[in-house]
Write a protein that holds these residues in place. Sequence first.
Motif, PDB file in Angstrom:
ATOM      1  N   UNK A 177      17.356 -13.377  21.882  1.00 60.31           N
ATOM      2  CA  UNK A 177      18.732 -13.888  21.881  1.00 60.31           C
ATOM      3  C   UNK A 177      19.610 -13.259  22.952  1.00 60.31           C
ATOM      4  N   UNK A 178      18.998 -12.569  23.901  1.00 54.47           N
ATOM      5  CA  UNK A 178      19.790 -11.913  24.938  1.00 54.47           C
ATOM      6  C   UNK A 178      19.373 -12.409  26.318  1.00 54.47           C
ATOM      7  N   UNK A 179      20.128 -11.994  27.316  1.00 51.29           N
ATOM      8  CA  UNK A 179      19.776 -12.273  28.712  1.00 51.29           C
ATOM      9  C   UNK A 179      19.478 -10.969  29.458  1.00 51.29           C
ATOM     10  N   UNK A 180      19.421  -9.891  28.720  1.00 49.44           N
ATOM     11  CA  UNK A 180      19.214  -8.570  29.304  1.00 49.44           C
ATOM     12  C   UNK A 180      17.800  -8.437  29.860  1.00 49.44           C
ATOM     13  N   UNK A 181      17.664  -7.634  30.903  1.00 51.16           N
ATOM     14  CA  UNK A 181      16.360  -7.280  31.439  1.00 51.16           C
ATOM     15  C   UNK A 181      15.950  -5.902  30.903  1.00 51.16           C
ATOM     16  N   UNK A 267       1.772 -10.882  35.831  1.00 48.75           N
ATOM     17  CA  UNK A 267       2.023 -11.827  34.737  1.00 48.75           C
ATOM     18  C   UNK A 267       3.276 -11.430  33.965  1.00 48.75           C
ATOM     19  N   UNK A 268       3.365 -10.167  33.607  1.00 48.21           N
ATOM     20  CA  UNK A 268       4.510  -9.699  32.818  1.00 48.21           C
ATOM     21  C   UNK A 268       5.804  -9.899  33.593  1.00 48.21           C
ATOM     22  N   UNK A 269       5.798  -9.546  34.865  1.00 45.98           N
ATOM     23  CA  UNK A 269       7.032  -9.625  35.638  1.00 45.98           C
ATOM     24  C   UNK A 269       7.395 -11.053  36.022  1.00 45.98           C
ATOM     25  N   UNK A 270       6.470 -11.985  35.833  1.00 45.10           N
ATOM     26  CA  UNK A 270       6.755 -13.403  36.087  1.00 45.10           C
ATOM     27  C   UNK A 270       7.142 -14.154  34.814  1.00 45.10           C
ATOM     28  N   UNK A 271       6.850 -13.582  33.652  1.00 44.64           N
ATOM     29  CA  UNK A 271       7.033 -14.309  32.404  1.00 44.64           C
ATOM     30  C   UNK A 271       7.986 -13.645  31.413  1.00 44.64           C
ATOM     31  N   UNK A 272       8.430 -12.437  31.705  1.00 45.81           N
ATOM     32  CA  UNK A 272       9.356 -11.735  30.823  1.00 45.81           C
ATOM     33  C   UNK A 272      10.562 -11.254  31.626  1.00 45.81           C
ATOM     34  N   UNK A 273      11.681 -11.069  30.918  1.00 47.10           N
ATOM     35  CA  UNK A 273      12.878 -10.538  31.562  1.00 47.10           C
ATOM     36  C   UNK A 273      12.719  -9.024  31.671  1.00 47.10           C
ATOM     37  N   UNK A 274      12.252  -8.582  32.821  1.00 47.33           N
ATOM     38  CA  UNK A 274      11.983  -7.161  33.015  1.00 47.33           C
ATOM     39  C   UNK A 274      12.664  -6.669  34.283  1.00 47.33           C
TER      40      UNK A 274
END
Length: 398
Positions: A177-181, A267-274
């Motif tokens: 529910x957030x837009x935070x990285x 993969x993680x850095x392309x698919x998650x807000x990180x």
Amino acid sequence: MKKRFNLLVLVFIFTCVSSYAQQALFGGQPIVSPEINADNSVTFRVLAPNAEKVLVTGDFLPTEKVQSPMGEMEAPGKAEMTKDEKGVWSFTSEPLESELYDYSFVIDGFTTTDPSNPYVIRDIASITNYFIVGGGKADLYMVQDVPHGSVTRRWYDSPGLNMDRCAVIYTPPGYENSTEKYPVLYLLHGAGGDEEAWFAHGKATRILDNLIAEGKVKPMIVVMPNGNVIQDAAPGEGRDNFVTPAFMIPNTMDGTFEANFMDILKFVESNYRVKADKADRAIAGLSMGGFHSMHISRYYPNTFDYVGLFSAALLPREDATGKVYSNIDETLKQQKKNGYKLYWTGIGKTDFLYDANKEFRAKLDSIGMEYTYMETDGGHIWRNWRIYLSEYLPLLFK
């Protein structure tokens, strides 16, 4: 009259079926096992009226020395149980400190689980029961009334390994529910483990939920990949289906996993807000996973600001001759030159890898690499690795 007779028949049939179902479900007399007593001693019980000898074995008992493929190691101790007039065998332990404990029964030489305890853990190919004594550090390993993160099994493409592979990924409370990285910890398992090990046996996600709720740990994404490069997923969850879990799988420590680690990072850095930078990446692992963490972090020496080695398997290996394992001292020096915020290492005093870890710390000292060191009682055991994770997490991403 006929209708009344039919109704009575139906009631009789239902009563019989219901009674049978209850008997099938509960298997006769109820037995409480394990029972945690007021003084934190624990009573174990099992119904085995025809048995001649029953033992309980577990890590709540003093350890025994045994020979293994890795040399002399500590194994859980054993205690004899006492039989009563009803055929129920029992044993009560000494008062135990707050901890998560594994145990099994040995009935006339046959090792089995406790039929009264539905809580089990798979460690490689062994299934054991477990229980938790609360009121201390093990409260971290229990589900508390706090916000919870989400745990998913994600499949990602690994071009370097030519297959889709599975990883267990934890996202912190509120992620959806957030837009935070968020920063990311890559948490690696040991030999014989898989992507489920830290989640199931290490209770990593419970530790994270509880420490985040206490404000001691910064919310983060935790990626738990499979370090066995010939597997796409844990036994029973991948293309090989119900393959028997094995301790040492081919190619697990020959450099292949380390050389292709960037597949999962991408993969993680392309698919998650990180936060995709060195300051917001950490890596850690136990045993073989500590070996992988050490080599990945120096092979990609400007990728991780935080490195954790938990009872790392740093023994010299005959197959460690590939590119990944060349120029170890030079790449460590480069890692030092690039800078990092934390290099953390922990080992048990009786761990069979103690001397190898001591030698590695001497290497770090010789090149001036600063590190944080923790030494605990016990050997190569999950009890230590849960403690190390609980100590390591609060130090990340400061």
